[in-house]
Write a protein that holds these residues in place. Structure first.
Motif, PDB file in Angstrom:
ATOM      1  N   GLY A   1      13.529   9.799 -10.605  1.00 19.50           N
ATOM      2  CA  GLY A   1      13.490   8.735  -9.605  1.00 19.50           C
ATOM      3  C   GLY A   1      12.230   8.796  -8.765  1.00 19.50           C
ATOM      4  O   GLY A   1      11.223   9.390  -9.147  1.00 19.50           O
ATOM      5  N   VAL A   2      12.328   8.163  -7.584  1.00 24.18           N
ATOM      6  CA  VAL A   2      11.151   8.017  -6.726  1.00 24.18           C
ATOM      7  C   VAL A   2      10.919   9.282  -5.907  1.00 24.18           C
ATOM      8  O   VAL A   2      11.865   9.984  -5.523  1.00 24.18           O
ATOM      9  CB  VAL A   2      11.325   6.785  -5.807  1.00 24.18           C
ATOM     10  N   GLN A   3       9.663   9.572  -5.674  1.00 29.08           N
ATOM     11  CA  GLN A   3       9.271  10.631  -4.737  1.00 29.08           C
ATOM     12  C   GLN A   3       8.422   9.965  -3.663  1.00 29.08           C
ATOM     13  O   GLN A   3       7.339   9.467  -3.952  1.00 29.08           O
ATOM     14  CB  GLN A   3       8.464  11.710  -5.455  1.00 29.08           C
ATOM     15  N   TYR A   4       8.949   9.946  -2.434  1.00 28.02           N
ATOM     16  CA  TYR A   4       8.253   9.236  -1.361  1.00 28.02           C
ATOM     17  C   TYR A   4       7.090  10.038  -0.813  1.00 28.02           C
ATOM     18  O   TYR A   4       7.150  11.254  -0.684  1.00 28.02           O
ATOM     19  CB  TYR A   4       9.225   8.901  -0.223  1.00 28.02           C
ATOM     20  N   ARG A   5       6.023   9.306  -0.503  1.00 27.00           N
ATOM     21  CA  ARG A   5       4.859   9.891   0.169  1.00 27.00           C
ATOM     22  C   ARG A   5       4.618   9.073   1.430  1.00 27.00           C
ATOM     23  O   ARG A   5       4.680   7.844   1.382  1.00 27.00           O
ATOM     24  CB  ARG A   5       3.611   9.798  -0.709  1.00 27.00           C
ATOM     25  N   GLN A   6       4.336   9.720   2.515  1.00 30.10           N
ATOM     26  CA  GLN A   6       4.061   9.063   3.809  1.00 30.10           C
ATOM     27  C   GLN A   6       5.180   8.105   4.189  1.00 30.10           C
ATOM     28  O   GLN A   6       4.947   6.979   4.622  1.00 30.10           O
ATOM     29  CB  GLN A   6       2.729   8.311   3.772  1.00 30.10           C
TER      30      GLN A   6
ATOM     31  N   TYR B   1      18.992 -14.285  -7.393  1.00 34.23           N
ATOM     32  CA  TYR B   1      18.661 -13.622  -6.121  1.00 34.23           C
ATOM     33  C   TYR B   1      17.988 -12.267  -6.317  1.00 34.23           C
ATOM     34  O   TYR B   1      17.144 -11.868  -5.523  1.00 34.23           O
ATOM     35  CB  TYR B   1      19.928 -13.440  -5.284  1.00 34.23           C
ATOM     36  N   CYS B   2      18.373 -11.538  -7.359  1.00 32.61           N
ATOM     37  CA  CYS B   2      17.834 -10.189  -7.545  1.00 32.61           C
ATOM     38  C   CYS B   2      16.314 -10.216  -7.741  1.00 32.61           C
ATOM     39  O   CYS B   2      15.633  -9.245  -7.397  1.00 32.61           O
ATOM     40  CB  CYS B   2      18.518  -9.497  -8.719  1.00 32.61           C
ATOM     41  N   THR B   3      15.797 -11.322  -8.281  1.00 28.52           N
ATOM     42  CA  THR B   3      14.340 -11.404  -8.483  1.00 28.52           C
ATOM     43  C   THR B   3      13.623 -11.588  -7.149  1.00 28.52           C
ATOM     44  O   THR B   3      12.402 -11.463  -7.091  1.00 28.52           O
ATOM     45  CB  THR B   3      13.970 -12.555  -9.434  1.00 28.52           C
ATOM     46  N   LYS B   4      14.383 -11.887  -6.097  1.00 26.10           N
ATOM     47  CA  LYS B   4      13.777 -12.111  -4.775  1.00 26.10           C
ATOM     48  C   LYS B   4      14.052 -10.972  -3.810  1.00 26.10           C
ATOM     49  O   LYS B   4      13.203 -10.600  -3.017  1.00 26.10           O
ATOM     50  CB  LYS B   4      14.290 -13.425  -4.189  1.00 26.10           C
ATOM     51  N   PHE B   5      15.270 -10.389  -3.854  1.00 21.04           N
ATOM     52  CA  PHE B   5      15.578  -9.398  -2.817  1.00 21.04           C
ATOM     53  C   PHE B   5      15.075  -7.993  -3.157  1.00 21.04           C
ATOM     54  O   PHE B   5      14.960  -7.153  -2.268  1.00 21.04           O
ATOM     55  CB  PHE B   5      17.067  -9.379  -2.469  1.00 21.04           C
ATOM     56  N   CYS B   6      14.801  -7.702  -4.391  1.00 15.57           N
ATOM     57  CA  CYS B   6      14.354  -6.339  -4.732  1.00 15.57           C
ATOM     58  C   CYS B   6      12.892  -6.150  -4.300  1.00 15.57           C
ATOM     59  O   CYS B   6      12.004  -6.844  -4.804  1.00 15.57           O
ATOM     60  CB  CYS B   6      14.484  -6.098  -6.235  1.00 15.57           C
ATOM     61  N   PRO B   7      12.618  -5.219  -3.389  1.00 12.98           N
ATOM     62  CA  PRO B   7      11.243  -5.043  -2.903  1.00 12.98           C
ATOM     63  C   PRO B   7      10.288  -4.506  -3.962  1.00 12.98           C
ATOM     64  O   PRO B   7       9.073  -4.629  -3.829  1.00 12.98           O
ATOM     65  CB  PRO B   7      11.400  -4.037  -1.746  1.00 12.98           C
ATOM     66  N   ALA B   8      10.839  -3.901  -5.012  1.00 16.61           N
ATOM     67  CA  ALA B   8       9.993  -3.305  -6.050  1.00 16.61           C
ATOM     68  C   ALA B   8       9.890  -4.201  -7.288  1.00 16.61           C
ATOM     69  O   ALA B   8       9.320  -3.793  -8.297  1.00 16.61           O
ATOM     70  CB  ALA B   8      10.547  -1.938  -6.443  1.00 16.61           C
TER      71      ALA B   8
ATOM     72  N   VAL C   1      12.855   1.873  -6.095  1.00 13.57           N
ATOM     73  CA  VAL C   1      12.613   2.758  -4.954  1.00 13.57           C
ATOM     74  C   VAL C   1      13.922   3.199  -4.290  1.00 13.57           C
ATOM     75  O   VAL C   1      13.916   3.771  -3.204  1.00 13.57           O
ATOM     76  CB  VAL C   1      11.654   2.124  -3.918  1.00 13.57           C
ATOM     77  N   GLU C   2      15.043   2.907  -4.938  1.00 12.82           N
ATOM     78  CA  GLU C   2      16.369   3.406  -4.534  1.00 12.82           C
ATOM     79  C   GLU C   2      16.762   2.977  -3.124  1.00 12.82           C
ATOM     80  O   GLU C   2      17.360   3.744  -2.374  1.00 12.82           O
ATOM     81  CB  GLU C   2      16.432   4.927  -4.701  1.00 12.82           C
TER      82      GLU C   2
ATOM     83  N   ASP D   1       0.836  -1.204   0.000  1.00 12.31           N
ATOM     84  CA  ASP D   1       0.000   0.000   0.000  1.00 12.31           C
ATOM     85  C   ASP D   1       0.871   1.254   0.000  1.00 12.31           C
ATOM     86  O   ASP D   1       0.602   2.226  -0.708  1.00 12.31           O
ATOM     87  CB  ASP D   1      -0.911   0.023   1.233  1.00 12.31           C
ATOM     88  N   LYS D   2       1.941   1.225   0.838  1.00 10.30           N
ATOM     89  CA  LYS D   2       2.819   2.393   0.921  1.00 10.30           C
ATOM     90  C   LYS D   2       3.564   2.621  -0.390  1.00 10.30           C
ATOM     91  O   LYS D   2       3.711   3.763  -0.842  1.00 10.30           O
ATOM     92  CB  LYS D   2       3.817   2.208   2.071  1.00 10.30           C
ATOM     93  N   LEU D   3       4.038   1.531  -0.988  1.00 14.95           N
ATOM     94  CA  LEU D   3       4.738   1.675  -2.266  1.00 14.95           C
ATOM     95  C   LEU D   3       3.821   2.248  -3.338  1.00 14.95           C
ATOM     96  O   LEU D   3       4.252   3.021  -4.198  1.00 14.95           O
ATOM     97  CB  LEU D   3       5.291   0.316  -2.721  1.00 14.95           C
ATOM     98  N   TYR D   4       2.543   1.882  -3.260  1.00 15.92           N
ATOM     99  CA  TYR D   4       1.591   2.364  -4.257  1.00 15.92           C
ATOM    100  C   TYR D   4       1.442   3.876  -4.196  1.00 15.92           C
ATOM    101  O   TYR D   4       1.164   4.534  -5.204  1.00 15.92           O
ATOM    102  CB  TYR D   4       0.238   1.675  -4.043  1.00 15.92           C
ATOM    103  N   LEU D   5       1.655   4.448  -2.992  1.00 15.27           N
ATOM    104  CA  LEU D   5       1.505   5.889  -2.832  1.00 15.27           C
ATOM    105  C   LEU D   5       2.666   6.672  -3.441  1.00 15.27           C
ATOM    106  O   LEU D   5       2.540   7.859  -3.730  1.00 15.27           O
ATOM    107  CB  LEU D   5       1.401   6.243  -1.336  1.00 15.27           C
TER     108      LEU D   5
END
Ligand code: SF4
Ligand code: SF4
Length: 93
Positions: free
Chosen positions: A87-92, A36-43, A63-64, A5-9
């Motif tokens: 790049g990414v702009q974080y919200r909340q 491994y990269c297909t597993k450890f990357c949260p995005a 998400v850097e 949910d947070k990533l979606y924001l």
């Protein structure tokens, strides 16, 4: 609120050029069956393409977090900071 949910924001201003590079695709193909990269990357930036037999890099969703700088056991990912304004702009958080 889940991490998804947070990533979606978050909002992204994707550059036309990638800031992430697979240095040697042969290493992925021949030395790293676990991918491994297909597993450890949260995005989920890294995805194995069966047809092309290589890792695809969806850098636009990065998400850097920097995990891939240390996560690839073969140091086969070149990680650069995105250019200024991209790049990414974080919200909340
Ligand atoms: S973890 Fe590294 S070597 Fe393995 S598939 Fe990903 S980029 Fe290639
Ligand atoms: S920096 Fe983080 S989000 Fe970006 S590709 Fe690497 S592991 Fe994925």
């Amino acid at each position: 609120m889940t991490i998804q949910d947070k990533l979606y924001l978050d909002r992204f201003n994707a550059d036309k050029q990638s800031h992430l590079f697979i240095i040697d695709p042969d290493v992925c193909l021949n030395k790293c069956p676990e991918q491994y990269c297909t597993k450890f990357c949260p995005a989920h930036v890294y995805e194995w393409d069966d047809e092309a037999q290589k890792i695809l890099v969806g850098y636009e969703g990065c998400v850097e977090c920097g995990t891939c700088r240390i996560g690839c056991p073969f140091r086969n990912i070149k990680w650069l900071n995105p250019r200024g304004g991209y790049g990414v702009q974080y919200r909340q958080g």
